[in-house]
Every structure is written in C-alpha cells, then in structure tokens.
Design an enzyme around this catalytic site. Structure first.
Site, PDB file in Angstrom:
ATOM      1  N   GLY A   1      16.680   1.429   4.822  1.00 44.70           N
ATOM      2  CA  GLY A   1      15.692   0.921   5.043  1.00 44.70           C
ATOM      3  C   GLY A   1      16.190  -0.123   6.135  1.00 44.70           C
ATOM      4  O   GLY A   1      17.235  -0.401   5.941  1.00 44.70           O
TER       5      GLY A   1
ATOM      6  N   GLN B   1      16.243  -8.011  10.627  1.00 46.39           N
ATOM      7  CA  GLN B   1      17.736  -7.572  10.591  1.00 46.39           C
ATOM      8  C   GLN B   1      18.251  -7.332  11.855  1.00 46.39           C
ATOM      9  O   GLN B   1      19.416  -7.478  12.075  1.00 46.39           O
ATOM     10  CB  GLN B   1      17.856  -6.465   9.679  1.00 46.39           C
ATOM     11  CG  GLN B   1      17.501  -6.636   8.057  1.00 46.39           C
ATOM     12  CD  GLN B   1      17.789  -5.662   7.530  1.00 46.39           C
ATOM     13  OE1 GLN B   1      17.042  -4.668   7.090  1.00 46.39           O
ATOM     14  NE2 GLN B   1      19.033  -5.504   6.821  1.00 46.39           N
TER      15      GLN B   1
ATOM     16  N   CYS C   1      22.206  -4.161   0.824  1.00 42.71           N
ATOM     17  CA  CYS C   1      21.644  -4.406   1.963  1.00 42.71           C
ATOM     18  C   CYS C   1      22.525  -4.492   3.347  1.00 42.71           C
ATOM     19  O   CYS C   1      23.725  -4.885   3.244  1.00 42.71           O
ATOM     20  CB  CYS C   1      21.174  -5.736   1.914  1.00 42.71           C
ATOM     21  SG  CYS C   1      20.186  -6.478   3.307  1.00 42.71           S
ATOM     22  N   LEU C   2      21.951  -3.788   4.373  1.00 44.97           N
ATOM     23  CA  LEU C   2      22.707  -3.784   5.528  1.00 44.97           C
ATOM     24  C   LEU C   2      23.426  -5.021   6.219  1.00 44.97           C
ATOM     25  O   LEU C   2      24.342  -5.122   6.667  1.00 44.97           O
ATOM     26  CB  LEU C   2      22.239  -2.730   6.666  1.00 44.97           C
ATOM     27  CG  LEU C   2      21.801  -1.412   6.240  1.00 44.97           C
ATOM     28  CD1 LEU C   2      21.081  -0.467   7.365  1.00 44.97           C
ATOM     29  CD2 LEU C   2      23.361  -0.686   5.941  1.00 44.97           C
TER      30      LEU C   2
ATOM     31  N   HIS D   1      11.776  -4.445  -1.005  1.00 44.19           N
ATOM     32  CA  HIS D   1      13.118  -4.994  -0.243  1.00 44.19           C
ATOM     33  C   HIS D   1      13.040  -5.186   1.080  1.00 44.19           C
ATOM     34  O   HIS D   1      13.279  -6.401   1.621  1.00 44.19           O
ATOM     35  CB  HIS D   1      14.285  -3.955  -0.688  1.00 44.19           C
ATOM     36  CG  HIS D   1      15.501  -4.436   0.023  1.00 44.19           C
ATOM     37  ND1 HIS D   1      16.801  -4.863  -0.588  1.00 44.19           N
ATOM     38  CD2 HIS D   1      15.934  -4.763   1.262  1.00 44.19           C
ATOM     39  CE1 HIS D   1      17.787  -5.051   0.176  1.00 44.19           C
ATOM     40  NE2 HIS D   1      17.123  -4.961   1.348  1.00 44.19           N
ATOM     41  N   GLU D   2      12.409  -4.244   1.867  1.00 41.51           N
ATOM     42  CA  GLU D   2      12.284  -4.391   3.376  1.00 41.51           C
ATOM     43  C   GLU D   2      11.102  -5.588   3.615  1.00 41.51           C
ATOM     44  O   GLU D   2      11.476  -6.230   4.503  1.00 41.51           O
ATOM     45  CB  GLU D   2      11.932  -3.209   3.864  1.00 41.51           C
ATOM     46  CG  GLU D   2      13.038  -2.276   3.967  1.00 41.51           C
ATOM     47  CD  GLU D   2      14.486  -2.482   4.178  1.00 41.51           C
ATOM     48  OE1 GLU D   2      14.442  -3.458   5.072  1.00 41.51           O
ATOM     49  OE2 GLU D   2      15.249  -1.821   3.655  1.00 41.51           O
TER      50      GLU D   2
ATOM     51  N   HIS E   1      12.205  -9.044   3.471  1.00 40.84           N
ATOM     52  CA  HIS E   1      13.093  -9.388   4.758  1.00 40.84           C
ATOM     53  C   HIS E   1      12.066 -10.023   5.810  1.00 40.84           C
ATOM     54  O   HIS E   1      12.322 -10.912   6.370  1.00 40.84           O
ATOM     55  CB  HIS E   1      13.832  -8.355   5.414  1.00 40.84           C
ATOM     56  CG  HIS E   1      15.011  -7.759   5.048  1.00 40.84           C
ATOM     57  ND1 HIS E   1      16.173  -8.719   5.199  1.00 40.84           N
ATOM     58  CD2 HIS E   1      15.598  -6.600   4.382  1.00 40.84           C
ATOM     59  CE1 HIS E   1      17.146  -8.140   4.509  1.00 40.84           C
ATOM     60  NE2 HIS E   1      16.820  -7.083   4.258  1.00 40.84           N
TER      61      HIS E   1
HETATM   62 ZN   LIG Z   1      18.114  -5.567   3.316  1.00 43.41          ZN
END
Ligand SMILES: [Zn+2]
Length: 171
Positions: free
Chosen positions: A49, A54, A95-96, A137-138, A141
């Site tokens: 995701g 991000q 998480c990226l 989660h997304e 963000h």
């Molecule tokens: Zn993340």
C-alpha cells in the site's frame, strides 16, 4: 511511468493531513499519471500500500494491492470507513516510510469502506483480514498518522532505535 521518492520518517510532511480530492481531478491526466506512478513505486519497493502523503502529495487517496500475484490494484479516493467490526486483528505491520521497522498493531478485523475509484465512481467495499489492516494503515497516513503511533512508548523507542541503527549501517 516513473518511480516517486518516498518520504521517510521523521519527515514532517508525513504528519500533514491531506485535503479531499476535487471532482475535477479525475479528468486530469496528471492525476491518472500520478496514480500509475504510485502503483509502480509501490510494486517496486515492494509494498502492499502507498498513500499520497508518502510521496509528498496532500490529497486524500491511496493505492493498494495485497495479493501475492500483484494483479489486483485498488485505488481509494476520498475514503471513509463507514463501519468497523468489533472483532480485532493483530498484524505485524511495516511501512515504506519507516523501512526495516516492524511491530504488532491491533485494528478492526473487518471494515466497510466507502470511496471513489480512479475515475470518480463511488463504491462501497467490505473487506477483512490483511486488506482491512492495509486500508486502515493507509487511511491513517492521510491524517498524518503512522503505525508507530499505536505502540507503547517503550516499543516505539525500541523501533526508532532500530531505524537509526539501520540507517547508520546503510551509510
Ligand atoms: Zn505506511
């Protein structure tokens, strides 16, 4: 298509709240290109995701594909969670934007999410398991929230120390 740079913790931009996507954006080729770039960036990372914030964009949308075959791309524009199950699910999240750090987070196991697809069509989707975890989660963000915010101070401290160590070893 091109790869987008992913912001990393503690970049202050990751704490910004994204604004709703305007209706005109759906017809904007730049918006469609941005979505394609986000998918490419997410697949390449690799991740399941990626939220707009991000990649330094502050409009409410995210791309997701939790399949192992990487062939079920989902776009959520202006998403809202309508219902959450009382059943909870613990998942070891990463998480990226916080590479190399993983920790258990408890979230609703099932959710009903309402959103628009990449062409502006409204949809409602009931999801559970990994996909439900990923959507939550997304969506966090888009409100400037990160999964490490759910950890106890002690666990967060430990996670961030690990991040620091990983960064040093990368230098
Ligand atoms: Zn993340």
């Amino acid at each position: 298509m091109s790869l987008l740079p992913i912001l990393e913790y503690p970049d202050a931009a990751l704490r910004k709240t994204a604004a709703p996507v305007a209706v005109e954006r759906f017809a904007d080729p730049a918006f469609q290109r941005l979505l394609d770039d986000m998918f490419q960036t997410m697949y390449e990372a690799p991740g399941i995701g990626l939220a707009s914030t991000q990649v330094d964009v502050f409009e409410r949308f995210m791309v997701i594909d939790v399949t192992e075959t990487r062939d079920q791309p989902l776009v959520f524009v202006n998403p809202t969670i309508r219902e959450r199950s009382s059943d909870l699910r613990v998942h070891t999240e990463g998480c990226l934007s916080i590479p190399g750090v993983f920790a258990d987070v408890t979230r609703a196991d099932g959710i009903l999410v309402e959103a628009f697809d990449r062409h502006g069509a409204r949809f409602e989707l009931g999801v559970d398991g990994l996909l439900a975890t990923c959507v939550q989660h997304e969506l966090d963000h888009l409100d400037g929230k990160l999964f490490i915010d759910y950890l106890s101070p002690l666990k967060r401290d430990r996670a961030l120390k690990k991040l620091e160590k990983l960064r040093k070893s990368r230098e």
